[in-house]
Scaffold this active site. Structure first.
Site, PDB file in Angstrom:
ATOM      1  N   LYS A   1     -13.830  -0.639   5.666  1.00 24.60           N
ATOM      2  CA  LYS A   1     -14.374  -1.200   4.631  1.00 24.60           C
ATOM      3  C   LYS A   1     -15.481  -2.204   5.061  1.00 24.60           C
ATOM      4  CE  LYS A   1     -11.285   0.553   1.574  1.00 24.60           C
ATOM      5  NZ  LYS A   1     -10.162   1.171   2.591  1.00 24.60           N
TER       6      LYS A   1
ATOM      7  N   ALA B   1      -6.875  -4.888   7.014  1.00 23.37           N
ATOM      8  CA  ALA B   1      -7.774  -3.596   6.435  1.00 23.37           C
ATOM      9  C   ALA B   1      -9.086  -4.313   5.859  1.00 23.37           C
ATOM     10  CB  ALA B   1      -6.928  -2.621   5.462  1.00 23.37           C
TER      11      ALA B   1
ATOM     12  N   TRP C   1       0.783  -1.176  -0.043  1.00 17.68           N
ATOM     13  CA  TRP C   1       0.109   0.240  -0.064  1.00 17.68           C
ATOM     14  C   TRP C   1       0.746   1.213  -0.056  1.00 17.68           C
ATOM     15  CZ3 TRP C   1      -2.183   2.725   4.755  1.00 17.68           C
ATOM     16  CH2 TRP C   1      -2.919   3.773   4.431  1.00 17.68           C
TER      17      TRP C   1
ATOM     18  N   ASP D   1      -1.259  -5.941   8.672  1.00 20.11           N
ATOM     19  CA  ASP D   1      -2.299  -5.017   8.327  1.00 20.11           C
ATOM     20  C   ASP D   1      -3.584  -5.743   7.957  1.00 20.11           C
ATOM     21  OD1 ASP D   1      -3.823  -2.838   7.384  1.00 20.11           O
ATOM     22  OD2 ASP D   1      -2.266  -1.764   6.165  1.00 20.11           O
TER      23      ASP D   1
END
Length: 393
Positions: free
Chosen positions: A243, A210, A127, A208
């Site tokens: 999300k 996400a 990212w 991470d």
């Protein structure tokens, strides 16, 4: 004071949004910024979250401070959501943060306190904001091989060899699921090999997470974290609700820490809170409180899971449909990997010049490295998009 400053370079992804808004073409398509869009192109509020917000509005009697750690019920709910019963609760700590980015920065600052000479290893690619966040905390970065653009698959053997270059005490940043920007994930067998390597070489896992729920399912997407928790002595997880709860602007995230024992976890958690005190003092309450209500209410929780599953299934169907359309238009299997990937993103594997051509000729907006937002696809436009892609090859 400011005369020595120069203009900061624009954020490439957010700049795309401005270009898209200013494009007058009716047939334009936004595949850039990573937000979920429904079949109409809208990013709506999830029904379970809306109901939770109504309850919050009706029951909230004060706006006084909650505390540095944020909503306690939210923190407990996030531990259950991510770790389930994979590890003893007394080895786990969670605190609410200002979004997933806030969690990443808090963990980076904690690493700087704990081991200032650690190098944070990032996947190639990763990212776009990972390196800036880590560098802002004063830490060094290095990269390990991850993605093969030619095949659309993980370069796993190269990844393992690359990680062997890390020294004891270094930190390995891993995508728990739905790798951003590629959508190519490790299998659980590969996660086991990575976990064993981390222990063998004394490396610290920094995950991470996400997109939990956007890949193969809520539990399936957390399987990597739970596997690691049963093998490694300690780890850190940055979790985001942007999300899977669609609370993007409310900035809801969490730091989750696993210590080698209860005392180590207590100490690490106290230091994490001291970091948040300096960064932003206390996290925003509204979004996390709504998430907490959803996580604590059985009926709302089931309604949320159903809606999340509908979003996940739609993205899988879009992947399959787009891959099939590209197969037909290109008369090749070059893009079949899109159907196998998971999450919100994949890379087409075309050049930046070809990406520019898609934007200029057809009003199709995606990031320069050809990362596209799967949720930005439209069911009735897959064939047109595939034709446009093949035309610029």
């Amino acid at each position: 004071m400011f005369e020595s400053l120069t203009l900061a370079p624009p954020d490439k992804i957010l700049s795309l949004s401005v270009m898209y808004r200013n494009d007058p073409r009716a047939e334009k398509m936004d595949l850039g910024v990573g937000v979920y869009k429904d079949a109409t192109g809208a990013t709506t509020i999830m029904k379970a979250v809306r109901e939770a917000e109504k309850r919050l509005y009706d029951g909230q009697t004060t706006k006084t401070y909650v505390g540095m750690g944020g909503d306690d019920g939210f923190n407990k709910g996030m531990i259950r959501l991510v770790f389930a019963d994979s590890v003893s609760a007394d080895r786990l700590f969670s605190c609410q943060t200002a979004g997933g980015s806030g969690a990443l920065r808090t963990i980076a600052e904690l690493l700087k306190k704990a081991r200032p000479d650690t190098t944070v290893w990032l996947s190639d690619p990763t990212w776009a904001n990972h390196a800036p966040i880590v560098h802002a905390a004063g830490l060094k970065t290095a990269t390990y091989p991850y993605f093969d653009a030619a095949t659309g698959s993980v370069r796993f053997e190269a990844m393992i060899e690359g990680l062997k270059s890390a020294k004891a005490g270094d930190t390995i940043l891993l995508h728990g699921c739905c790798h951003n920007p590629t959508g190519a994930n490790l299998t659980l067998d590969q996660w086991k090999i990575v976990a064993d390597l981390l222990v063998e070489r004394g490396l610290f896992p920094f995950v991470d997470l996400a997109y939990q729920g956007f890949g193969d399912g809520l539990d399936e997407d957390a399987a990597s974290v739970r596997l690691l928790a049963g093998i490694v002595p300690e780890m850190a997880v940055a979790s985001s609700c942007s999300k899977n709860f669609a609370v993007y602007r409310d900035r809801v995230g969490a730091v989750l820490l696993l210590g080698k024992d209860a005392e180590a976890t207590k100490i690490a958690g106290s230091q994490a809170l001291s970091v948040t005190r300096v960064l932003y003092s206390m996290p925003p309450d509204h979004g996390a409180a709504a998430v907490r209500i959803v996580l604590e209410d059985p009926a709302l929780y089931e309604a949320w899971k159903t809606e999340l599953e509908e979003m996940r299934s739609r993205m899988l169907n879009l992947r399959k449909g787009f891959a099939e359309a590209l197969r037909q238009q290109s008369n090749s299997s070059r893009f079949d990997f899109i159907a196998d990937h998971r999450g919100m993103f994949s890379r087409l594997g075309i050049t930046e010049a070809q990406v520019d051509a898609l934007r200029e000729k057809f009003g199709i907006y995606m990031v320069g490295d050809s990362r596209f937002n799967v949720a930005g696809l439209k069911e009735d436009k897959l064939e047109d998009l595939a034709k446009a892609v093949v035309s610029v090859l």
